[in-house]
Design a protein around this motif. Structure first.
Motif: not given
Length: 355
Positions: A262, A307, A309, A345-346, A349-350, A352-353
Protein backbone atom coordinates in the motif's frame (compact mmCIF):
# COMPACT_ATOMS: atom_id res chain seq x y z
CA UNK A 1 50.63 -27.88 6.26
CA UNK A 2 48.98 -31.30 6.66
CA UNK A 3 51.58 -33.92 5.74
CA UNK A 4 49.30 -36.89 6.40
CA UNK A 5 50.51 -37.52 9.94
CA UNK A 6 47.83 -38.61 12.37
CA UNK A 7 48.00 -35.94 15.01
CA UNK A 8 44.32 -35.38 15.80
CA UNK A 9 42.28 -37.25 18.40
CA UNK A 10 39.55 -39.48 17.04
CA UNK A 11 36.17 -37.81 16.74
CA UNK A 12 33.04 -39.31 18.34
CA UNK A 13 31.87 -40.48 14.91
CA UNK A 14 35.22 -42.18 14.29
CA UNK A 15 34.93 -43.96 17.64
CA UNK A 16 31.40 -45.11 16.86
CA UNK A 17 32.47 -46.41 13.44
CA UNK A 18 35.43 -48.29 14.93
CA UNK A 19 33.20 -49.81 17.60
CA UNK A 20 30.75 -51.01 14.94
CA UNK A 21 33.68 -52.72 13.21
CA UNK A 22 34.61 -54.42 16.48
CA UNK A 23 37.82 -52.41 16.75
CA UNK A 24 37.92 -51.66 20.47
CA UNK A 25 40.56 -51.97 23.14
CA UNK A 26 40.58 -54.45 26.00
CA UNK A 27 43.16 -56.01 28.27
CA UNK A 28 43.29 -59.81 28.11
CA UNK A 29 45.25 -59.81 31.36
CA UNK A 30 42.21 -58.53 33.27
CA UNK A 31 40.16 -61.51 32.12
CA UNK A 32 43.05 -63.86 32.84
CA UNK A 33 43.58 -62.60 36.40
CA UNK A 34 39.87 -62.66 37.16
CA UNK A 35 39.50 -66.16 35.71
CA UNK A 36 42.55 -67.47 37.59
CA UNK A 37 41.40 -66.04 40.91
CA UNK A 38 37.83 -67.33 40.52
CA UNK A 39 39.03 -70.84 39.58
CA UNK A 40 41.16 -71.21 42.69
CA UNK A 41 38.54 -69.68 44.96
CA UNK A 42 35.99 -72.10 43.50
CA UNK A 43 38.33 -75.04 44.12
CA UNK A 44 38.82 -73.92 47.72
CA UNK A 45 35.07 -73.47 48.25
CA UNK A 46 34.31 -76.86 46.66
CA UNK A 47 37.16 -78.66 48.41
CA UNK A 48 34.96 -80.67 50.82
CA UNK A 49 32.76 -81.81 47.92
CA UNK A 50 35.74 -82.55 45.67
CA UNK A 51 37.49 -84.49 48.45
CA UNK A 52 34.45 -86.64 49.18
CA UNK A 53 33.82 -87.25 45.49
CA UNK A 54 37.42 -88.24 44.71
CA UNK A 55 37.68 -90.41 47.84
CA UNK A 56 34.40 -92.11 47.01
CA UNK A 57 35.51 -92.79 43.44
CA UNK A 58 38.84 -94.26 44.54
CA UNK A 59 37.13 -96.45 47.14
CA UNK A 60 34.53 -97.54 44.57
CA UNK A 61 37.07 -98.46 41.88
CA UNK A 62 39.45 -100.25 44.27
CA UNK A 63 36.63 -102.36 45.71
CA UNK A 64 35.25 -102.98 42.26
CA UNK A 65 38.47 -104.63 41.16
CA UNK A 66 37.74 -107.65 43.35
CA UNK A 67 34.29 -108.08 41.81
CA UNK A 68 35.52 -108.16 38.20
CA UNK A 69 36.14 -111.70 37.04
CA UNK A 70 37.01 -110.88 33.42
CA UNK A 71 37.93 -107.39 32.11
CA UNK A 72 35.93 -107.17 28.91
CA UNK A 73 35.53 -104.26 26.49
CA UNK A 74 32.02 -103.57 27.79
CA UNK A 75 33.18 -103.38 31.40
CA UNK A 76 36.12 -101.14 30.44
CA UNK A 77 33.75 -98.83 28.58
CA UNK A 78 31.42 -98.65 31.59
CA UNK A 79 34.31 -97.85 33.95
CA UNK A 80 35.62 -95.15 31.58
CA UNK A 81 32.18 -93.54 31.19
CA UNK A 82 31.60 -93.62 34.94
CA UNK A 83 35.03 -92.06 35.57
CA UNK A 84 34.39 -89.32 32.99
CA UNK A 85 31.01 -88.54 34.55
CA UNK A 86 32.59 -88.20 37.99
CA UNK A 87 35.34 -85.96 36.61
CA UNK A 88 32.73 -83.86 34.79
CA UNK A 89 30.79 -83.33 38.02
CA UNK A 90 33.94 -81.80 39.53
CA UNK A 91 35.34 -79.97 36.52
CA UNK A 92 32.20 -78.51 34.91
CA UNK A 93 31.53 -76.01 37.74
CA UNK A 94 35.19 -74.99 37.76
CA UNK A 95 35.33 -74.53 33.98
CA UNK A 96 31.98 -72.69 34.03
CA UNK A 97 33.25 -70.24 36.65
CA UNK A 98 36.47 -69.76 34.65
CA UNK A 99 34.61 -69.02 31.41
CA UNK A 100 32.09 -66.75 33.15
CA UNK A 101 34.88 -64.78 34.85
CA UNK A 102 36.73 -64.36 31.55
CA UNK A 103 33.54 -63.20 29.79
CA UNK A 104 32.80 -60.70 32.55
CA UNK A 105 36.40 -59.47 32.56
CA UNK A 106 36.33 -58.76 28.81
CA UNK A 107 32.67 -57.73 28.65
CA UNK A 108 33.08 -55.12 31.38
CA UNK A 109 35.71 -53.42 29.21
CA UNK A 110 33.91 -53.73 25.87
CA UNK A 111 30.37 -53.30 27.20
CA UNK A 112 29.66 -56.78 25.84
CA UNK A 113 30.08 -55.68 22.24
CA UNK A 114 29.37 -58.22 19.52
CA UNK A 115 30.30 -57.17 16.00
CA UNK A 116 29.62 -59.17 12.84
CA UNK A 117 32.40 -57.31 11.04
CA UNK A 118 35.02 -58.90 13.27
CA UNK A 119 33.86 -62.36 12.09
CA UNK A 120 34.34 -61.56 8.41
CA UNK A 121 37.50 -62.98 6.80
CA UNK A 122 40.22 -60.38 6.26
CA UNK A 123 42.60 -61.53 3.55
CA UNK A 124 45.01 -58.67 4.19
CA UNK A 125 46.07 -60.59 7.28
CA UNK A 126 47.68 -63.13 4.94
CA UNK A 127 50.07 -60.48 3.69
CA UNK A 128 53.57 -61.53 4.89
CA UNK A 129 54.76 -57.91 5.00
CA UNK A 130 51.97 -57.02 7.41
CA UNK A 131 52.89 -60.05 9.49
CA UNK A 132 56.53 -58.95 9.66
CA UNK A 133 55.46 -55.44 10.68
CA UNK A 134 53.41 -56.88 13.54
CA UNK A 135 56.32 -59.04 14.70
CA UNK A 136 58.74 -56.11 14.90
CA UNK A 137 56.15 -53.62 16.19
CA UNK A 138 56.12 -51.89 19.57
CA UNK A 139 53.03 -53.86 20.54
CA UNK A 140 54.82 -57.18 19.96
CA UNK A 141 57.77 -55.97 22.02
CA UNK A 142 55.44 -55.03 24.87
CA UNK A 143 53.72 -58.42 24.70
CA UNK A 144 57.07 -60.23 24.83
CA UNK A 145 58.16 -58.04 27.74
CA UNK A 146 54.94 -58.77 29.61
CA UNK A 147 55.41 -62.50 29.00
CA UNK A 148 58.95 -62.41 30.36
CA UNK A 149 57.82 -60.45 33.42
CA UNK A 150 55.03 -62.95 34.10
CA UNK A 151 57.34 -65.94 33.75
CA UNK A 152 59.93 -64.30 36.00
CA UNK A 153 57.35 -63.46 38.66
CA UNK A 154 55.77 -66.91 38.62
CA UNK A 155 59.20 -68.55 38.71
CA UNK A 156 60.27 -66.38 41.65
CA UNK A 157 57.06 -67.07 43.58
CA UNK A 158 57.39 -70.84 42.96
CA UNK A 159 61.00 -70.73 44.11
CA UNK A 160 60.06 -68.87 47.30
CA UNK A 161 57.13 -71.22 47.87
CA UNK A 162 59.18 -74.43 47.69
CA UNK A 163 62.13 -72.91 49.53
CA UNK A 164 60.04 -71.86 52.52
CA UNK A 165 57.77 -74.91 52.59
CA UNK A 166 59.98 -77.77 51.41
CA UNK A 167 60.30 -79.18 54.92
CA UNK A 168 56.60 -78.85 55.69
CA UNK A 169 55.64 -80.49 52.40
CA UNK A 170 57.80 -83.50 53.23
CA UNK A 171 56.09 -83.78 56.64
CA UNK A 172 52.71 -84.11 54.92
CA UNK A 173 53.77 -87.62 53.89
CA UNK A 174 53.26 -88.64 57.50
CA UNK A 175 49.85 -86.98 57.86
CA UNK A 176 46.43 -88.23 56.88
CA UNK A 177 45.23 -87.70 53.32
CA UNK A 178 42.65 -85.05 54.22
CA UNK A 179 45.11 -83.10 56.39
CA UNK A 180 47.84 -83.32 53.75
CA UNK A 181 45.59 -82.17 50.93
CA UNK A 182 44.18 -79.37 53.08
CA UNK A 183 47.67 -78.11 53.92
CA UNK A 184 48.79 -78.25 50.27
CA UNK A 185 45.61 -76.45 49.16
CA UNK A 186 46.05 -73.66 51.72
CA UNK A 187 49.70 -73.28 50.71
CA UNK A 188 48.76 -73.12 47.04
CA UNK A 189 46.05 -70.55 47.79
CA UNK A 190 48.58 -68.34 49.60
CA UNK A 191 50.77 -68.58 46.51
CA UNK A 192 47.78 -67.74 44.29
CA UNK A 193 47.07 -64.67 46.43
CA UNK A 194 50.58 -63.42 45.78
CA UNK A 195 50.36 -64.17 42.05
CA UNK A 196 46.97 -62.44 41.76
CA UNK A 197 48.15 -59.32 43.58
CA UNK A 198 51.15 -58.98 41.28
CA UNK A 199 49.08 -59.78 38.19
CA UNK A 200 46.53 -57.12 39.14
CA UNK A 201 49.26 -54.49 38.78
CA UNK A 202 50.36 -56.05 35.48
CA UNK A 203 46.75 -56.08 34.25
CA UNK A 204 46.36 -52.42 35.27
CA UNK A 205 49.49 -51.49 33.32
CA UNK A 206 48.27 -53.53 30.35
CA UNK A 207 44.88 -51.81 30.44
CA UNK A 208 46.50 -48.37 30.35
CA UNK A 209 48.86 -49.45 27.57
CA UNK A 210 46.04 -50.97 25.48
CA UNK A 211 44.03 -47.77 25.81
CA UNK A 212 47.02 -45.63 24.83
CA UNK A 213 47.80 -47.90 21.86
CA UNK A 214 44.15 -47.88 20.75
CA UNK A 215 44.00 -44.09 20.91
CA UNK A 216 47.20 -43.94 18.88
CA UNK A 217 45.83 -46.30 16.21
CA UNK A 218 42.55 -44.45 15.69
CA UNK A 219 44.11 -40.99 15.47
CA UNK A 220 43.12 -38.99 12.42
CA UNK A 221 44.85 -36.61 10.09
CA UNK A 222 43.63 -33.04 9.84
CA UNK A 223 42.34 -33.81 6.36
CA UNK A 224 40.32 -36.77 7.66
CA UNK A 225 38.75 -34.54 10.31
CA UNK A 226 37.83 -32.00 7.63
CA UNK A 227 36.36 -34.68 5.37
CA UNK A 228 34.31 -36.11 8.22
CA UNK A 229 33.03 -32.66 9.08
CA UNK A 230 32.02 -32.17 5.45
CA UNK A 231 30.15 -35.48 5.46
CA UNK A 232 28.32 -34.68 8.69
CA UNK A 233 27.70 -30.96 8.28
CA UNK A 234 28.05 -30.54 4.55
CA UNK A 235 30.75 -28.84 2.53
CA UNK A 236 31.07 -25.20 3.73
CA UNK A 237 31.32 -24.02 0.12
CA UNK A 238 28.17 -25.89 -0.83
CA UNK A 239 26.39 -24.64 2.28
CA UNK A 240 27.46 -21.09 1.40
CA UNK A 241 26.10 -21.46 -2.14
CA UNK A 242 22.85 -22.88 -0.81
CA UNK A 243 22.48 -20.00 1.63
CA UNK A 244 23.22 -17.52 -1.14
CA UNK A 245 20.64 -19.17 -3.38
CA UNK A 246 18.08 -19.15 -0.56
CA UNK A 247 18.83 -15.48 0.07
CA UNK A 248 18.33 -14.65 -3.60
CA UNK A 249 15.07 -16.60 -3.74
CA UNK A 250 13.81 -14.88 -0.59
CA UNK A 251 14.78 -11.50 -2.06
CA UNK A 252 13.05 -12.34 -5.31
CA UNK A 253 9.85 -13.26 -3.46
CA UNK A 254 10.14 -10.09 -1.42
CA UNK A 255 10.55 -7.91 -4.53
CA UNK A 256 7.51 -9.62 -6.05
CA UNK A 257 5.50 -8.43 -3.05
CA UNK A 258 6.47 -4.77 -3.49
CA UNK A 259 3.85 -4.03 -6.22
CA UNK A 260 1.12 -5.27 -3.85
CA UNK A 261 2.18 -2.93 -1.03
CA UNK A 262 0.00 0.00 0.00
CA UNK A 263 2.86 2.37 0.72
CA UNK A 264 6.65 2.62 0.79
CA UNK A 265 8.26 4.72 3.47
CA UNK A 266 11.90 5.66 2.98
CA UNK A 267 14.86 7.51 4.55
CA UNK A 268 15.54 8.84 1.81
CA UNK A 269 18.13 6.53 0.17
CA UNK A 270 19.46 4.34 2.97
CA UNK A 271 16.32 2.54 4.18
CA UNK A 272 12.99 1.53 2.67
CA UNK A 273 10.04 -0.39 4.13
CA UNK A 274 7.01 -1.62 2.18
CA UNK A 275 3.78 -1.88 4.17
CA UNK A 276 0.47 -3.53 3.37
CA UNK A 277 -2.82 -3.40 5.23
CA UNK A 278 -6.19 -4.96 4.44
CA UNK A 279 -8.78 -3.73 6.90
CA UNK A 280 -10.94 -6.83 6.29
CA UNK A 281 -8.24 -9.44 6.90
CA UNK A 282 -5.35 -7.86 8.79
CA UNK A 283 -5.27 -6.80 12.43
CA UNK A 284 -2.51 -4.29 11.73
CA UNK A 285 -0.21 -3.19 8.89
CA UNK A 286 2.63 -5.61 8.20
CA UNK A 287 5.98 -5.49 6.40
CA UNK A 288 6.06 -7.13 2.96
CA UNK A 289 9.55 -5.89 2.00
CA UNK A 290 12.42 -3.97 3.50
CA UNK A 291 15.96 -3.13 2.50
CA UNK A 292 19.00 -1.00 3.08
CA UNK A 293 21.17 1.03 0.68
CA UNK A 294 21.10 -0.58 -2.79
CA UNK A 295 18.21 -2.86 -1.92
CA UNK A 296 16.25 0.11 -0.57
CA UNK A 297 16.71 1.90 -3.89
CA UNK A 298 15.53 -1.20 -5.78
CA UNK A 299 12.38 -1.37 -3.61
CA UNK A 300 11.65 2.29 -4.29
CA UNK A 301 12.28 1.84 -8.03
CA UNK A 302 9.94 -1.17 -8.29
CA UNK A 303 7.29 0.67 -6.26
CA UNK A 304 7.43 3.73 -8.52
CA UNK A 305 7.24 1.53 -11.63
CA UNK A 306 4.07 -0.10 -10.28
CA UNK A 307 2.37 3.02 -8.99
CA UNK A 308 2.91 2.36 -5.26
CA UNK A 309 3.06 5.56 -3.22
CA UNK A 310 6.47 6.39 -1.72
CA UNK A 311 6.57 8.67 1.31
CA UNK A 312 9.69 9.93 3.07
CA UNK A 313 9.80 9.65 6.85
CA UNK A 314 13.30 9.13 8.17
CA UNK A 315 12.67 8.34 11.83
CA UNK A 316 9.67 6.08 11.23
CA UNK A 317 11.40 4.17 8.44
CA UNK A 318 14.48 3.35 10.52
CA UNK A 319 12.35 2.46 13.55
CA UNK A 320 10.11 0.01 11.66
CA UNK A 321 13.10 -1.42 9.78
CA UNK A 322 14.88 -2.21 13.06
CA UNK A 323 11.83 -3.47 14.97
CA UNK A 324 9.99 -5.56 12.34
CA UNK A 325 10.74 -8.64 10.24
CA UNK A 326 9.30 -9.66 6.89
CA UNK A 327 5.62 -10.67 6.99
CA UNK A 328 5.46 -9.41 10.57
CA UNK A 329 3.04 -6.81 11.91
CA UNK A 330 4.55 -3.49 12.88
CA UNK A 331 4.90 -2.78 16.63
CA UNK A 332 1.96 -1.24 18.45
CA UNK A 333 3.75 2.07 19.12
CA UNK A 334 3.90 2.83 15.37
CA UNK A 335 0.20 2.24 14.65
CA UNK A 336 -0.68 5.95 14.91
CA UNK A 337 2.07 7.23 12.62
CA UNK A 338 1.44 4.51 10.03
CA UNK A 339 -2.34 5.10 10.21
CA UNK A 340 -1.80 8.76 9.30
CA UNK A 341 0.35 7.78 6.33
CA UNK A 342 -2.18 5.18 5.12
CA UNK A 343 -5.01 7.69 5.51
CA UNK A 344 -3.06 10.14 3.36
CA UNK A 345 -2.44 7.44 0.73
CA UNK A 346 -6.14 6.49 0.64
CA UNK A 347 -7.16 10.15 0.17
CA UNK A 348 -4.70 10.54 -2.69
CA UNK A 349 -6.08 7.41 -4.34
CA UNK A 350 -9.64 8.66 -4.06
CA UNK A 351 -8.72 11.99 -5.65
CA UNK A 352 -6.96 10.20 -8.50
CA UNK A 353 -9.99 8.00 -9.04
CA UNK A 354 -12.33 11.00 -9.16
CA UNK A 355 -10.33 12.69 -11.89
Amino acid sequence: MDNGSKTEKATPKKRRDERKKGNIFSSKDIGTVLSLAMVFFTIKAMFPIIYKKVAGCIYHYINGVYEIQTLSLTISREILIDAMMNIAVIMVPIFSVSILAAVIGVGAQTRFLFSKDSLKPKFNRLNPLEGIKKIVSLKSFIEVLKGLIKITIIGYILYMFFRDRAGDLIKTLFLGIEASVSYVLNSVMSMVYMVCIVFVFIAGFDFLYQRWDYERQIRMTKQEVKEEYKQMEGDPKVKGKIKELQRKMAMSRMMQSVPDADVIIRNPTHYAVALKYDIKKDAAPYVVAKGQDELALRIVYVAEQNGVYVIENRELTRAIYAASSLDQEIPLEYYGAVAEILALVYRIREKNLQK
